[in-house]
Design a protein around this motif. Structure first.
Motif, PDB file in Angstrom:
ATOM      1  N   MET A   1     -38.530  72.219 -44.999  1.00  0.00           N
ATOM      2  CA  MET A   1     -39.185  71.618 -43.837  1.00  0.00           C
ATOM      3  C   MET A   1     -38.150  71.292 -42.759  1.00  0.00           C
ATOM      4  O   MET A   1     -38.363  71.565 -41.574  1.00  0.00           O
ATOM      5  N   ALA A   2     -37.023  70.726 -43.148  1.00  0.00           N
ATOM      6  CA  ALA A   2     -35.980  70.374 -42.183  1.00  0.00           C
ATOM      7  C   ALA A   2     -35.381  71.626 -41.533  1.00  0.00           C
ATOM      8  O   ALA A   2     -35.183  71.663 -40.314  1.00  0.00           O
TER       9      ALA A   2
ATOM     10  N   PRO B   1     -41.678  83.097 -43.314  1.00  0.00           N
ATOM     11  CA  PRO B   1     -41.236  82.980 -44.710  1.00  0.00           C
ATOM     12  C   PRO B   1     -40.889  81.546 -45.104  1.00  0.00           C
ATOM     13  O   PRO B   1     -41.076  81.156 -46.254  1.00  0.00           O
ATOM     14  N   LEU B   2     -40.397  80.752 -44.157  1.00  0.00           N
ATOM     15  CA  LEU B   2     -40.089  79.361 -44.481  1.00  0.00           C
ATOM     16  C   LEU B   2     -41.351  78.582 -44.831  1.00  0.00           C
ATOM     17  O   LEU B   2     -41.321  77.696 -45.691  1.00  0.00           O
TER      18      LEU B   2
ATOM     19  N   VAL C   1     -42.111  79.394 -48.432  1.00  0.00           N
ATOM     20  CA  VAL C   1     -41.211  78.699 -49.359  1.00  0.00           C
ATOM     21  C   VAL C   1     -41.615  77.236 -49.492  1.00  0.00           C
ATOM     22  O   VAL C   1     -41.713  76.706 -50.606  1.00  0.00           O
ATOM     23  N   GLU C   2     -41.860  76.576 -48.360  1.00  0.00           N
ATOM     24  CA  GLU C   2     -42.253  75.171 -48.424  1.00  0.00           C
ATOM     25  C   GLU C   2     -43.571  75.000 -49.167  1.00  0.00           C
ATOM     26  O   GLU C   2     -43.710  74.110 -50.016  1.00  0.00           O
ATOM     27  N   ASP C   3     -44.537  75.846 -48.851  1.00  0.00           N
ATOM     28  CA  ASP C   3     -45.844  75.771 -49.507  1.00  0.00           C
ATOM     29  C   ASP C   3     -45.704  75.978 -51.014  1.00  0.00           C
ATOM     30  O   ASP C   3     -46.259  75.230 -51.815  1.00  0.00           O
TER      31      ASP C   3
ATOM     32  N   HIS D   1     -52.210  74.605 -43.360  1.00  0.00           N
ATOM     33  CA  HIS D   1     -52.021  75.497 -42.222  1.00  0.00           C
ATOM     34  C   HIS D   1     -50.537  75.818 -42.125  1.00  0.00           C
ATOM     35  O   HIS D   1     -49.764  75.443 -42.999  1.00  0.00           O
ATOM     36  N   GLY D   2     -50.139  76.447 -41.052  1.00  0.00           N
ATOM     37  CA  GLY D   2     -48.728  76.744 -40.840  1.00  0.00           C
ATOM     38  C   GLY D   2     -47.923  75.499 -40.527  1.00  0.00           C
ATOM     39  O   GLY D   2     -48.454  74.391 -40.362  1.00  0.00           O
TER      40      GLY D   2
END
Length: 121
Positions: A11-12, A56-57, A60-62, A75-76
């Protein structure tokens, strides 16, 4: 715990990437070679907006959040953390135009500074 850390770090990094997309062109005023990485980042950001691509980030976070037992992102990244939080959803188009203007100004300044450097020798 490792998945939670991965989700938070992702997230960061995602947030920093968005800051770079918006303001990274100004780095080229000082470091002209930075324009190439910013062009790539800005092109990717534009493709995400125009073609409704998933970053893609975000995946990964999801994925990491689901591994911690959370429901993941509904959502995004921008829809989850920025739209409706930093600015009202009704201003999304205006925010996009503002971002485009900031990038355009940063590029215009970078071109101006490059020409000035070139003329000086």
């Amino acid at each position: 715990m490792g998945y939670r850390v991965l989700a938070e770090v992702t997230m960061a990094v995602h947030f920093l990437f968005i800051v770079f997309v918006v303001f990274g062109g100004f780095l080229a005023w000082r470091w002209p070679k930075a324009i190439w990485s910013h062009l790539a980042a800005a092109a990717w950001g534009l493709c995400i907006v125009l073609f409704d691509l998933n970053c893609p980030l975000t995946y990964v976070e999801d994925w990491a959040r689901q591994r911690t037992g959370e429901s993941g992102l509904s959502h995004g990244f921008i829809d989850t953390y920025l739209t409706g939080v930093i600015y009202p959803e009704r201003f999304l188009d205006e925010v996009r135009l503002l971002i485009a203007a900031v990038v355009a100004v940063s590029y215009a300044g970078a071109v101006h500074r490059a020409r000035t450097r070139f003329r000086r020798g």
